[in-house]
Scaffold this motif. Structure first.
Motif, PDB file in Angstrom:
ATOM      1  N   ASP A   1       0.900  -1.080   0.009  1.00 22.09           N
ATOM      2  CA  ASP A   1      -0.231   0.031   0.270  1.00 22.09           C
ATOM      3  C   ASP A   1       0.841   1.163   0.024  1.00 22.09           C
ATOM      4  O   ASP A   1       0.557   2.303  -0.653  1.00 22.09           O
TER       5      ASP A   1
ATOM      6  N   GLU B   1       2.847   1.507  -3.551  1.00 19.74           N
ATOM      7  CA  GLU B   1       1.859   2.017  -4.534  1.00 19.74           C
ATOM      8  C   GLU B   1       1.850   3.205  -4.486  1.00 19.74           C
ATOM      9  O   GLU B   1       1.449   4.077  -5.645  1.00 19.74           O
ATOM     10  N   SER B   2       1.729   4.204  -3.188  1.00 16.78           N
ATOM     11  CA  SER B   2       1.524   5.431  -3.162  1.00 16.78           C
ATOM     12  C   SER B   2       2.712   6.316  -3.499  1.00 16.78           C
ATOM     13  O   SER B   2       2.543   7.463  -3.542  1.00 16.78           O
TER      14      SER B   2
ATOM     15  N   SER C   1       6.499   4.683  -8.923  1.00 17.46           N
ATOM     16  CA  SER C   1       6.261   3.240  -8.273  1.00 17.46           C
ATOM     17  C   SER C   1       5.256   2.593  -9.443  1.00 17.46           C
ATOM     18  O   SER C   1       4.060   3.281  -9.636  1.00 17.46           O
TER      19      SER C   1
ATOM     20  N   SER D   1       4.607  -0.564  -8.889  1.00 15.75           N
ATOM     21  CA  SER D   1       4.303  -1.813  -8.092  1.00 15.75           C
ATOM     22  C   SER D   1       2.653  -2.033  -7.758  1.00 15.75           C
ATOM     23  O   SER D   1       1.996  -0.893  -7.670  1.00 15.75           O
ATOM     24  N   ARG D   2       2.385  -3.190  -7.814  1.00 17.55           N
ATOM     25  CA  ARG D   2       0.938  -3.447  -7.628  1.00 17.55           C
ATOM     26  C   ARG D   2       0.683  -4.575  -6.739  1.00 17.55           C
ATOM     27  O   ARG D   2       1.528  -5.412  -6.754  1.00 17.55           O
TER      28      ARG D   2
END
Length: 546
Positions: A322, A325-326, A330, A332-333
């Protein structure tokens, strides 16, 4: 550690022990297990401004002390400023915040925060309503009673806590307050630092990786950074120190990565697990921010998966993802919630120019941590059936869309823990095999799935001192899949195999020829040379060892 705690309890006496037990059950925030120190991330809400900040301290042996304030008025940042290491004390930052439209005439908006023993305004002239106000732990606030101050980009709109002398904050409009809070702590790891956001963030930029105009694309795989909270301690460093100085693990690791970012100018970073050394990272957020800042400052997109050590500290995988991702740049998931693991996803790299077609698909999967069935399969976990099914369904579903690309489309994959097939020492390989391959004892068949779906290369981390690429063949003895190691990059993890120098692997991709050339760069020694350079893909197919 346990013996020391028991001895301390005996010295305190029965009455005090009873008080501690009562306090524990009445107010469990006094002492939390290390693995759960920060399981609640601080919440920051758009449209809010900060009107007050304070620090509360409480004693574990004093029944009447508390680290709680009125929850209807104050929001507590859920990070113990002692990182759970204070046997006697805990401390927390509290913030008072309001929506801008709810500000009253007598509300004062914070426009600056400082930390120190002396009033920051000493010797300076300022308006009567903007004097510095003192708070515990050396905290100073400058507040403005002017309502319009909330509209300013200088107004403080969020406050967070990070740790370590090397703490940084890569988030938009966030910055570290220069001096750590004045607390009775020992060591730079426990240096609690405030990070503040001014004004409203502009939002995350939309990042779409794309093949360059010359048809080239470069991937930098960074494996096993093993970053800590604070500067960390070097393990098996070669040489032990540079220029006669002390070896600080994270400082040296990040300098190495930063130098190669500037030298190689990659288009995409793949972080293939164990970015965070959980045992030495009681605040994982501070460790994550250190590597993210390298990429954010250079505006390079990055995608990450987890290793077996990332979530052994303060944050589980889901909360780390989380947070990641912020962050700016990025890719990324977390991936689908109905399959095992966190971080099963893919990244599409679009063709050059303004094309909307994918030229390159990169699959990233979570290889988990330790075996769930140690009795039958010792060691490490394996990719689960539902992950492999997801990969196959996704790859097959994308094939039609990929047909629109006018050149040869290629598929790659990155994982953390090596596949069981890596243990075959009869395979042709280039690079060094220095340590035993710590692959899962159970083979769930992911290698075969990769070959079936046409993936030409998979690369992992995990075994720091292994840094070879091995060629896996199909039944017809034709090249089918290259299985590579990146080699460990971080000084916070082990590296003690034959004077091992930390290294980073690159994949230089030429979409004009559907060719992949790979090589490594080392931290010390031949720092300006490419090591074990080889072509692993030619014409969109795995190439034989040259």
């Amino acid at each position: 550690m346990t013996r020391r705690i028991v001895r301390t309890i005996c010295q305190l006496g029965a009455l005090t022990v009873f008080t501690i037990v009562v306090v524990y059950f009445l107010d469990t925030q006094f002492r939390v297990l290390p693995s759960a120190i920060h399981n609640v991330m601080p919440a920051h809400h758009p449209g809010l401004v900060i009107t007050d900040v304070t620090v509360t301290s409480c004693s574990h042996v004093n029944l009447f002390s508390s680290c709680k304030l009125d929850a209807d008025v104050w929001h507590r940042v859920e990070k113990d400023l002692y990182l759970g290491s204070g046997w006697v004390s805990s401390a927390y930052v509290h913030i008072k915040r309001k929506k801008e439209e709810e500000l009253l005439a007598d509300d004062k908006v914070i426009v600056d925060i400082s930390v120190g023993r002396l009033d920051p305004s000493t010797g300076q002239k300022g308006e009567e309503d903007e004097r510095w106000e003192s708070r515990p732990a050396g905290l100073w606030l400058k507040r403005s009673s002017k309502r319009h101050a909330s509209d300013s980009q200088d107004a403080i709109t969020a406050v967070d806590v990070l740790f370590g002398a090397d703490a940084v904050d890569p988030r938009d409009r966030w910055s570290i307050v220069g001096t750590p809070l004045l607390l009775d702590t020992s060591g730079e790891v426990q240096e609690a630092r405030l990070s503040v956001r001014r004004g409203k963030p502009s939002g995350l930029p939309k990042i779409t990786p794309r093949i360059n105009g010359n048809g080239k694309f470069k991937i930098m795989q960074v494996a096993d950074l093993h970053l800590s909270t604070g500067t960390g301690h070097c393990r098996d460093a070669e040489p032990a120190a540079l220029s006669g100085g002390k070896c600080e693990a994270d400082t040296r690791t990040l300098e190495f990565v930063g130098r190669l970012l500037d030298d190689e100018k990659p288009d995409l970073i793949i972080l293939s697990g164990d970015q965070v050394n959980g045992e030495t990272a009681p605040d994982a957020q501070s460790a994550i921010f250190k590597y993210a800042e390298l990429f954010v400052n250079r505006k390079i997109p990055y995608a990450s998966i987890f290793g077996n050590h990332d979530d052994e500290g303060s944050l589980p995988r889901a909360q780390q993802m989380d947070l990641i991702e912020s962050l700016p740049y990025s890719l990324s998931r977390a991936g689908p919630e109905d399959i095992d693991g966190v971080g099963n996803y893919y990244v599409e790299v679009l063709a050059q120019g303004s094309s909307k077609h994918s030229a390159l698909t990169i699959y990233l999967l979570d290889t988990h941590a330790y075996s769930p069935d140690e009795h039958s399969f010792k060691g490490y976990d394996w990719l689960k059936k539902n992950q492999i099914d997801w990969f196959k369904k996704t790859a097959q579903g994308l094939k039609k869309a990929h047909e629109g690309y006018t050149h040869i489309h290629m598929d790659l994959s990155f994982i953390h823990i090596p596949l069981p097939e890596y243990t075959d020492d009869s395979l042709p390989r280039k690079g060094e095999w220095r340590e035993g391959v710590t692959a899962p004892g159970f083979n769930s068949g992911f290698r075969d799935a990769l070959v079936e779906e046409g993936v030409v290369m998979v690369s992992c981390g995990h075994d720091h001192a292994n840094e070879y690429c091995a060629l896996s063949r199909n039944e017809a003895e034709h090249p089918a899949l290259w299985m590579c190691y990146a080699g460990g990059a971080g000084f916070g993890g082990y590296g003690g195999y034959g004077g091992y120098h930390r290294r980073i692997r690159f994949f230089d991709i030429d979409m004009n020829e559907a060719r992949i050339n790979t090589y490594k760069r080392v931290e010390y020694g031949a720092t300006d040379q490419r090591i074990d350079e080889q072509i692993i893909v030619e014409g969109g197919r795995a190439a034989g060892l040259q």
